[in-house]
Design an enzyme around this catalytic site. Structure first.
Site, PDB file in Angstrom:
ATOM      1  N   SER A 124       0.823  -1.189   0.000  1.00  0.00           N
ATOM      2  CA  SER A 124       0.000   0.000   0.000  1.00  0.00           C
ATOM      3  C   SER A 124       0.870   1.256   0.000  1.00  0.00           C
ATOM      4  CB  SER A 124      -0.953  -0.034   1.186  1.00  0.00           C
ATOM      5  OG  SER A 124      -1.906   0.982   1.071  1.00  0.00           O
ATOM      6  N   HIS A 149      -2.755  -1.383  -3.980  1.00  0.00           N
ATOM      7  CA  HIS A 149      -4.211  -1.498  -4.026  1.00  0.00           C
ATOM      8  C   HIS A 149      -4.819  -0.114  -3.866  1.00  0.00           C
ATOM      9  CE1 HIS A 149      -4.581  -2.176   0.662  1.00  0.00           C
ATOM     10  NE2 HIS A 149      -3.984  -1.055   0.354  1.00  0.00           N
TER      11      HIS A 149
END
Length: 232
Positions: A124, A149
């Protein structure tokens, strides 16, 4: 994982796996290094000693306190020597979007090249900061994992408050996708598709994707205090 919390709202992009941050007990013991000099002995915690070699560690989830510490170290090293590389080691599941962007913008604004090195996991916002290093100087150890993501969000309160948070998370999603496209060279459409769900990569796959520039081993590990040659 990206997490941004206000009184009633949160925007999350943390990796949702069995990872923990030990803030108490033995997991928080910081080793000390003792140096001998003509003035006698002097003790440093290991991170302060490594900072003298222009090495910074990001080894926790990212929140405001972590971001403040990382930014302060980056600014200090910039003021100390604007021409020597800074090495930023990353092993992080992600965290606050806003805290992460504070680190990101600082990396982009300071004068020294920032060498980013993934060890363990860069997920992330951790992966976002990994690819934010100087082009040609973004690296990973061979068995590391990298994951990108979209940010996760949740809101509560009156309908208008939820609408405001929905607009904000859509803005953040678009901003992060565009920056990932800029740093990786991937088309924006592919970034949008790949970040729709957790997208894991090996170090070699991350290199082919454009998130990093090289997979390193003992033979080509960056030397502390020395500038790294750009990989083209």
């Amino acid at each position: 994982m990206l997490v941004s919390q206000s009184a009633n709202h949160s925007i999350n992009s943390l990796s949702r796996f069995g990872m923990s941050s030990h803030l108490n007990g033995i997991g928080n013991i910081v080793p000390m290094v003792v140096e001998q000099s003509g003035m006698g002995e002097r003790a440093f915690d290991i991170y302060s000693r490594l900072l003298r070699e222009r090495i910074i560690f990001l080894g926790t989830p990212i929140d405001d306190a972590v971001a403040n510490t990382i930014v302060a170290q980056l600014l200090f090293l910039d003021a100390e020597d604007s021409e020597k590389d800074i090495q930023l080691y990353i092993n992080s599941p992600g965290g606050s979007v806003y805290a992460g962007m504070a680190i990101y913008d600082t990396i982009q604004q300071i004068r020294p090249d920032v060498v980013t090195i993934c060890f363990g996991l860069a997920a992330s916002m951790g992966a976002f900061l990994l690819t934010a290093g100087t082009k040609g100087k973004r690296m990973s150890l061979p068995d590391s994992r990298i994951m990108i993501h979209q940010p996760l969000g949740g809101a509560q309160g009156q309908a208008i408050d939820i609408e405001i948070q929905a607009r904000e998370i859509l803005y953040i999603k678009a901003q992060l996708n565009q920056l990932l496209a800029n740093h990786t060279g991937q088309p924006l459409e592919r970034i949008e598709a790949d970040t729709d769900r957790d997208f894991f990569m090996s170090a070699e796959e991350a290199k082919n994707y454009g998130l990093i520039d090289q997979v390193i081993s003992r033979q080509n590990l960056p030397t502390a205090g020395e500038n790294v040659t750009i990989v083209k």
